[in-house]
Design a protein around this motif. Structure first.
Motif, PDB file in Angstrom:
ATOM      1  N   ARG A 100       0.737  -1.208   0.223  1.00 42.25           N
ATOM      2  CA  ARG A 100       0.097   0.132   0.102  1.00 42.25           C
ATOM      3  C   ARG A 100       0.777   1.351   0.118  1.00 42.25           C
ATOM      4  NH1 ARG A 100      -5.034  -0.569   2.302  1.00 42.25           N
ATOM      5  NH2 ARG A 100      -5.290   1.711   1.739  1.00 42.25           N
ATOM      6  N   PRO A 101       0.335   2.224  -0.583  1.00 45.34           N
ATOM      7  CA  PRO A 101       1.123   3.505  -0.660  1.00 45.34           C
ATOM      8  C   PRO A 101       1.420   4.097   0.751  1.00 45.34           C
ATOM      9  CG  PRO A 101      -0.879   3.984  -1.623  1.00 45.34           C
ATOM     10  CD  PRO A 101      -0.833   2.543  -1.370  1.00 45.34           C
ATOM     11  N   ALA A 102       2.484   4.659   1.167  1.00 41.24           N
ATOM     12  CA  ALA A 102       2.650   5.536   2.321  1.00 41.24           C
ATOM     13  C   ALA A 102       2.235   6.985   2.050  1.00 41.24           C
ATOM     14  CB  ALA A 102       4.200   5.350   2.745  1.00 41.24           C
ATOM     15  N   HIS A 103       1.865   7.539   3.056  1.00 45.68           N
ATOM     16  CA  HIS A 103       1.598   9.139   2.794  1.00 45.68           C
ATOM     17  C   HIS A 103       2.053   9.845   4.017  1.00 45.68           C
ATOM     18  CE1 HIS A 103      -1.795   9.122   5.999  1.00 45.68           C
ATOM     19  NE2 HIS A 103      -1.846   7.895   5.516  1.00 45.68           N
ATOM     20  N   ARG A 104       2.396  11.110   3.761  1.00 44.20           N
ATOM     21  CA  ARG A 104       3.004  12.091   4.972  1.00 44.20           C
ATOM     22  C   ARG A 104       1.842  13.128   5.205  1.00 44.20           C
ATOM     23  NH1 ARG A 104       9.299  12.587   3.483  1.00 44.20           N
ATOM     24  NH2 ARG A 104       9.745  10.617   3.823  1.00 44.20           N
ATOM     25  N   ARG A 105       0.854  13.277   4.360  1.00 42.07           N
ATOM     26  CA  ARG A 105      -0.061  14.354   4.728  1.00 42.07           C
ATOM     27  C   ARG A 105      -1.442  13.932   4.862  1.00 42.07           C
ATOM     28  NH1 ARG A 105       1.601  19.490   1.049  1.00 42.07           N
ATOM     29  NH2 ARG A 105       3.712  19.695   1.681  1.00 42.07           N
ATOM     30  N   THR A 106      -2.178  14.450   5.364  1.00 41.14           N
ATOM     31  CA  THR A 106      -3.778  14.178   5.401  1.00 41.14           C
ATOM     32  C   THR A 106      -4.763  15.653   4.659  1.00 41.14           C
ATOM     33  OG1 THR A 106      -4.391  15.417   7.483  1.00 41.14           O
ATOM     34  CG2 THR A 106      -3.824  13.014   7.388  1.00 41.14           C
ATOM     35  N   LEU A 107      -5.784  15.445   4.211  1.00 42.66           N
ATOM     36  CA  LEU A 107      -6.471  16.464   3.448  1.00 42.66           C
ATOM     37  C   LEU A 107      -6.412  17.528   4.688  1.00 42.66           C
ATOM     38  CD1 LEU A 107      -7.834  17.356   1.031  1.00 42.66           C
ATOM     39  CD2 LEU A 107      -9.983  16.239   2.153  1.00 42.66           C
ATOM     40  N   ALA A 108      -6.617  17.367   5.689  1.00 42.65           N
ATOM     41  CA  ALA A 108      -7.080  18.261   6.874  1.00 42.65           C
ATOM     42  C   ALA A 108      -5.654  19.469   7.076  1.00 42.65           C
ATOM     43  CB  ALA A 108      -7.341  17.818   8.113  1.00 42.65           C
ATOM     44  N   GLN A 109      -4.465  18.677   6.625  1.00 43.37           N
ATOM     45  CA  GLN A 109      -3.188  19.279   6.698  1.00 43.37           C
ATOM     46  C   GLN A 109      -2.771  20.453   5.569  1.00 43.37           C
ATOM     47  OE1 GLN A 109      -0.859  15.737   7.535  1.00 43.37           O
ATOM     48  NE2 GLN A 109      -0.488  16.238   9.349  1.00 43.37           N
ATOM     49  N   LEU A 110      -3.580  20.180   4.676  1.00 41.06           N
ATOM     50  CA  LEU A 110      -3.535  21.042   3.518  1.00 41.06           C
ATOM     51  C   LEU A 110      -4.216  22.344   3.341  1.00 41.06           C
ATOM     52  CD1 LEU A 110      -3.685  18.160   0.658  1.00 41.06           C
ATOM     53  CD2 LEU A 110      -1.551  19.244   1.765  1.00 41.06           C
ATOM     54  N   LYS A 111      -3.508  23.280   2.960  1.00 44.57           N
ATOM     55  CA  LYS A 111      -4.397  24.739   2.743  1.00 44.57           C
ATOM     56  C   LYS A 111      -4.784  24.672   1.310  1.00 44.57           C
ATOM     57  CE  LYS A 111      -3.614  29.713   3.208  1.00 44.57           C
ATOM     58  NZ  LYS A 111      -2.700  30.847   3.464  1.00 44.57           N
ATOM     59  N   LEU A 112      -5.930  24.990   0.999  1.00 41.73           N
ATOM     60  CA  LEU A 112      -6.726  24.829  -0.108  1.00 41.73           C
ATOM     61  C   LEU A 112      -7.095  26.212  -0.448  1.00 41.73           C
ATOM     62  CD1 LEU A 112      -8.529  21.386   0.232  1.00 41.73           C
ATOM     63  CD2 LEU A 112      -6.319  21.622  -0.588  1.00 41.73           C
ATOM     64  N   GLY A 113      -7.139  26.405  -1.770  1.00 40.51           N
ATOM     65  CA  GLY A 113      -7.873  27.493  -2.476  1.00 40.51           C
ATOM     66  C   GLY A 113      -9.253  27.165  -2.622  1.00 40.51           C
ATOM     67  N   PRO A 114     -10.109  27.805  -3.305  1.00 45.27           N
ATOM     68  CA  PRO A 114     -11.518  27.887  -3.465  1.00 45.27           C
ATOM     69  C   PRO A 114     -11.664  26.735  -4.235  1.00 45.27           C
ATOM     70  CG  PRO A 114     -11.098  30.055  -3.697  1.00 45.27           C
ATOM     71  CD  PRO A 114      -9.816  29.521  -3.641  1.00 45.27           C
ATOM     72  N   LYS A 115     -12.929  25.740  -3.924  1.00 40.54           N
ATOM     73  CA  LYS A 115     -13.039  24.492  -4.643  1.00 40.54           C
ATOM     74  C   LYS A 115     -13.647  24.912  -5.993  1.00 40.54           C
ATOM     75  CE  LYS A 115     -13.378  21.221  -0.764  1.00 40.54           C
ATOM     76  NZ  LYS A 115     -14.305  20.413   0.061  1.00 40.54           N
ATOM     77  N   LEU A 116     -13.522  23.955  -7.075  1.00 38.63           N
ATOM     78  CA  LEU A 116     -14.201  24.049  -8.070  1.00 38.63           C
ATOM     79  C   LEU A 116     -14.894  22.834  -8.405  1.00 38.63           C
ATOM     80  CD1 LEU A 116     -14.819  25.599 -11.066  1.00 38.63           C
ATOM     81  CD2 LEU A 116     -12.718  24.507 -11.745  1.00 38.63           C
ATOM     82  N   ASP A 117     -16.214  22.913  -8.560  1.00 39.77           N
ATOM     83  CA  ASP A 117     -17.140  21.533  -8.573  1.00 39.77           C
ATOM     84  C   ASP A 117     -17.207  21.193 -10.466  1.00 39.77           C
ATOM     85  OD1 ASP A 117     -17.840  21.257  -5.990  1.00 39.77           O
ATOM     86  OD2 ASP A 117     -19.279  22.865  -6.180  1.00 39.77           O
ATOM     87  N   LEU A 118     -16.991  19.874 -10.500  1.00 36.38           N
ATOM     88  CA  LEU A 118     -16.798  19.646 -11.818  1.00 36.38           C
ATOM     89  C   LEU A 118     -17.805  18.576 -12.115  1.00 36.38           C
ATOM     90  CD1 LEU A 118     -12.922  19.726 -12.427  1.00 36.38           C
ATOM     91  CD2 LEU A 118     -14.707  21.571 -13.197  1.00 36.38           C
ATOM     92  N   SER A 119     -18.243  18.237 -13.192  1.00 35.85           N
ATOM     93  CA  SER A 119     -19.169  16.955 -13.437  1.00 35.85           C
ATOM     94  C   SER A 119     -18.764  16.455 -14.924  1.00 35.85           C
ATOM     95  CB  SER A 119     -20.537  17.269 -13.289  1.00 35.85           C
ATOM     96  OG  SER A 119     -21.070  18.355 -14.218  1.00 35.85           O
ATOM     97  N   THR A 120     -19.006  15.480 -15.328  1.00 35.22           N
ATOM     98  CA  THR A 120     -18.787  15.010 -16.677  1.00 35.22           C
ATOM     99  C   THR A 120     -20.125  14.409 -17.417  1.00 35.22           C
ATOM    100  OG1 THR A 120     -18.323  12.516 -16.035  1.00 35.22           O
ATOM    101  CG2 THR A 120     -16.469  14.130 -16.053  1.00 35.22           C
ATOM    102  N   PRO A 121     -20.110  14.144 -18.617  1.00 36.95           N
ATOM    103  CA  PRO A 121     -21.223  13.810 -19.294  1.00 36.95           C
ATOM    104  C   PRO A 121     -21.864  12.480 -18.874  1.00 36.95           C
ATOM    105  CG  PRO A 121     -19.907  14.756 -20.813  1.00 36.95           C
ATOM    106  CD  PRO A 121     -18.968  14.664 -19.678  1.00 36.95           C
TER     107      PRO A 121
END
Length: 241
Positions: A65-86
């Protein structure tokens, strides 16, 4: 779309690369060391204009399994963009940061020319639907034309796009998952890879051609323009934090 832009999106070629830490990175976003999971790079400069970007993945013989060093909560994010596909897949993406590095991706094989470097943007993609979704890379990196070395500018490979600022263009680029942020890795189904419902991955998109060494994060932007996600083909910005 102009014919010159169509030629910029030739048929997709797949290049397999391990998730790894990229050395010598500048800018606000880091990368994550990962062992065992194999991912495929998507190259924006090598697919047709209407072909969605996808990524294949397989585990190694040991099934690590891949290792990881971050969680989503630890990241500083810009505004979310919602996307959908056909075909009904739902995503949101949010930028994390931009910078430059001589080897921004584990699959970067050719160093930039002397006096140049490569630009990158890190962003998070989330499957916001209730079912697994095709693992896709909706966004491309744009750079200010003033950040292009003369040798790159002369090639005409940095393409404008309606909706993006007129002083910015998109070079051929490649994208790689750099952290699964503690979520389950993608699963293979009939040759495609699917991100679990609710899962978020940190990905990096990096230029395949050089930019000036003095390029700053303010010279770099992230936009979605692929008609799979933007029906009117007008580039939509993914704002940096």
């Amino acid at each position: 779309m102009p014919a010159s832009h169509r030629s910029h999106r030739r048929k997709k070629a797949r290049n397999t690369a391990r998730l790894a830490i990229a050395g010598g990175v500048t800018g606000v976003a880091g990368v994550v060391a990962v062992a065992g999971l194999m991912f495929t790079l998507r190259s924006h400069g090598s697919r047709t204009e209407d072909e969605p970007s996808t990524m294949a993945a397989t585990t190694n013989a040991a099934g690590a399994r891949p290792a990881h060093r971050r969680t989503l909560a630890q990241l500083k994010l810009g505004p979310k963009l919602d996307l959908s596909t056909p075909d009904g897949y739902l995503y949101d993406i949010a930028a994390v940061g931009a910078g430059t590095a001589d080897k921004p991706l584990s699959g970067t094989k050719t160093p930039p020319p002397e006096g140049a470097t490569l630009a990158y943007v890190d962003y998070v993609i989330t499957n916001s639907g209730t079912d697994p979704a095709l693992l896709d890379f909706p966004a491309d990196l744009f750079v200010k034309r003033s950040a292009l070395p003369d040798s790159v500018a002369a090639t005409g490979r940095c393409m404008p796009q309606p909706g993006a600022p007129s002083d910015m263009c998109t070079l051929p680029d490649s994208t790689e998952v750099i952290d699964t942020l503690g979520f389950a890795p993608p699963k293979s189904q009939e040759g495609d890879q699917y991100i679990p419902a609710g899962a978020s991955y940190l990905v990096r998109v990096a230029t395949d051609m050089g930019v000036k060494k003095e390029t700053q994060p303010g010279d770099i932007g992230l936009y979605v323009w692929n008609p799979r996600f933007v029906a009117n083909r007008q580039a939509v910005q993914v704002e940096l934090p």
